[in-house]
Write a protein that holds these residues in place. Structure first.
Motif, PDB file in Angstrom:
ATOM      1  N   SER A  96      55.026  71.114  46.730  1.00 30.69           N
ATOM      2  CA  SER A  96      54.104  70.105  46.221  1.00 30.69           C
ATOM      3  C   SER A  96      54.525  68.703  46.627  1.00 30.69           C
ATOM      4  O   SER A  96      53.706  67.789  46.637  1.00 30.69           O
ATOM      5  CB  SER A  96      54.012  70.192  44.702  1.00 30.69           C
TER       6      SER A  96
ATOM      7  N   LYS B 230      48.450  74.270  51.458  1.00 31.77           N
ATOM      8  CA  LYS B 230      48.462  74.017  50.031  1.00 31.77           C
ATOM      9  C   LYS B 230      49.530  74.873  49.367  1.00 31.77           C
ATOM     10  O   LYS B 230      49.896  75.926  49.890  1.00 31.77           O
ATOM     11  CB  LYS B 230      47.098  74.360  49.418  1.00 31.77           C
TER      12      LYS B 230
ATOM     13  N   ALA C 257      53.063  70.210  51.316  1.00 30.11           N
ATOM     14  CA  ALA C 257      51.613  70.285  51.219  1.00 30.11           C
ATOM     15  C   ALA C 257      50.971  69.311  52.195  1.00 30.11           C
ATOM     16  O   ALA C 257      51.407  68.170  52.339  1.00 30.11           O
ATOM     17  CB  ALA C 257      51.154  69.992  49.796  1.00 30.11           C
TER      18      ALA C 257
END
Length: 120
Positions: free
Chosen positions: A120, A86, A14
């Motif tokens: 993430s 993202k 990310a």
């Protein structure tokens, strides 16, 4: 017939960046627009960005300010520069070429898809 060859997918953290490319070959004279779409598991395929022959761009609201679509005229190649990625951007990304038909309609050709995974 139009053939689309994609490259550039992969795994990124990310906040990172990736660049996708799509080279068109075949009956490219009929192409009126090219673009990128994506499909996440259990979700419908959605528009990411398009670029018309005349240079008009269209972006999904979710990628505005982060993604840029552009083309190389000499190579018949369209690119998608993806910044500030993202986890929600994780999907299979498909190159699209829209072709004008003699009947007045249009027909879409698609690449094979390339996986983009944002961790993430």
């Amino acid at each position: 017939q139009v053939q689309l060859v994609e490259s550039g997918g992969g795994l990124v953290q990310a906040g990172g960046s990736l660049s996708l490319s799509c080279e068109a070959s075949g009956s490219t004279f009929s192409i009126v627009a090219m673009g990128w779409y994506r499909q996440a598991p259990e979700r419908p395929r959605e528009l990411v960005a398009t670029l018309s022959r005349g240079g008009t761009t269209n972006y999904a609201d979710s990628v505005k300010g982060r993604f840029t679509i552009f083309r190389d005229y000499a190579e018949n190649t369209v690119y998608l520069q993806m910044n500030s990625l993202k986890p929600e951007d994780t999907a299979v990304y498909y190159c699209n070429a829209r072709n004008a038909l003699p009947t007045g309609g249009a027909f879409d050709f698609w690449g094979q898809g390339t996986q983009v995974t944002v961790s993430s």
